[in-house]
Design a protein around this motif. Structure first.
Motif: not given
Length: 239
Positions: A117-118, A125-129, A133-136
């Protein structure tokens, strides 16, 4: 509709097998209303009590839903009892490595989908990314606070984001069922890190792989991560 009669001693398992076959064959589809107890008793050549007990079991499993004065209907997959699936795994005595392989298969497919998709349109996939990043960030905070439980939770949730974003509802359901197993595996494997901050680096590789838009890179990232987990887990379990 030709139905074989139950010739031997009436058993609930036999009736369940008949109903299961009718659903699997497509004779009865999601949201279809099943015949009445009397009708099925005649179809299968058995008593109503066995039909009733079989339906009760399927109701518990979430396969069927009996509605007062309306009948019994075939449920969608989303209604399947996660408790029943969890017991299936427990009683099956699956070991860590088999569960890790199951998780790997789901994540591999999801990563391929995300990278693809990217490559087509990064905005897809920006929302997924952003969620990854939030989980990292949560992992980094957990490491700074020396909070192993929060670190394991963020690790699990990171991979949950990937699997959920693969657009396969069954994968998402299975991964949620595996939560307790995966959290235990994650906590054990974390114990083998010489430098716990390496966890951050490993997970950033997933984000980089998605942003590469390269399916091959996405596949190899998952395979490398799974190999690392198995190696670290083996070190902990064998120590």
């Amino acid at each position: 509709m030709k139905i074989d009669k139950i010739k031997h001693k009436t058993l609930v398992e036999q009736v369940m097998g008949k109903i299961r076959k009718l659903i699997a064959s497509g004779e009865f589809k999601v949201h279809d209303r099943l015949p009445t107890e009397n009708e099925m008793a005649e179809m299968f050549g058995t008593g109503r009590s066995s039909i009733r007990e079989a339906i009760k079991v399927f109701n518990y499993l979430g396969v069927l839903e009996s509605r007062a004065a309306k009948g019994t209907y075939v449920c969608s997959r989303s209604n399947i009892s996660t408790e029943a699936l969890t017991w299936s795994m427990l009683l099956g005595q699956d070991d860590y490595y088999e569960l890790i392989d199951m998780r790997a298969a789901m994540e591999l497919w999801s990563m391929v989908a995300l990278a693809g998709k990217y490559g087509q349109d990064p905005s897809m996939v920006q929302n997924t990314l952003d969620m990854l990043e939030s989980q990292v960030s949560k992992m980094r905070n957990a490491i700074e606070d020396v909070d192993s439980a929060a670190l394991a939770r963020a690790d699990y949730d990171f991979h949950c984001v990937i699997i959920d974003s693969g657009d396969n509802a069954l994968f998402s359901s299975i991964y949620e069922i595996l939560r307790s197993f995966m959290r235990e595996e994650i906590e054990k494997s974390h114990k083998d890190f010489t430098d716990i901050k390496t966890i951050i680096q490993e997970h950033r590789l997933f984000i980089d792989a998605i942003r590469s838009g390269d399916i091959g890179v996405a596949q190899q990232t998952v395979l490398n991560h799974i190999a690392s987990i198995k190696r670290r887990l083996a070190n902990v379990l064998n120590s």
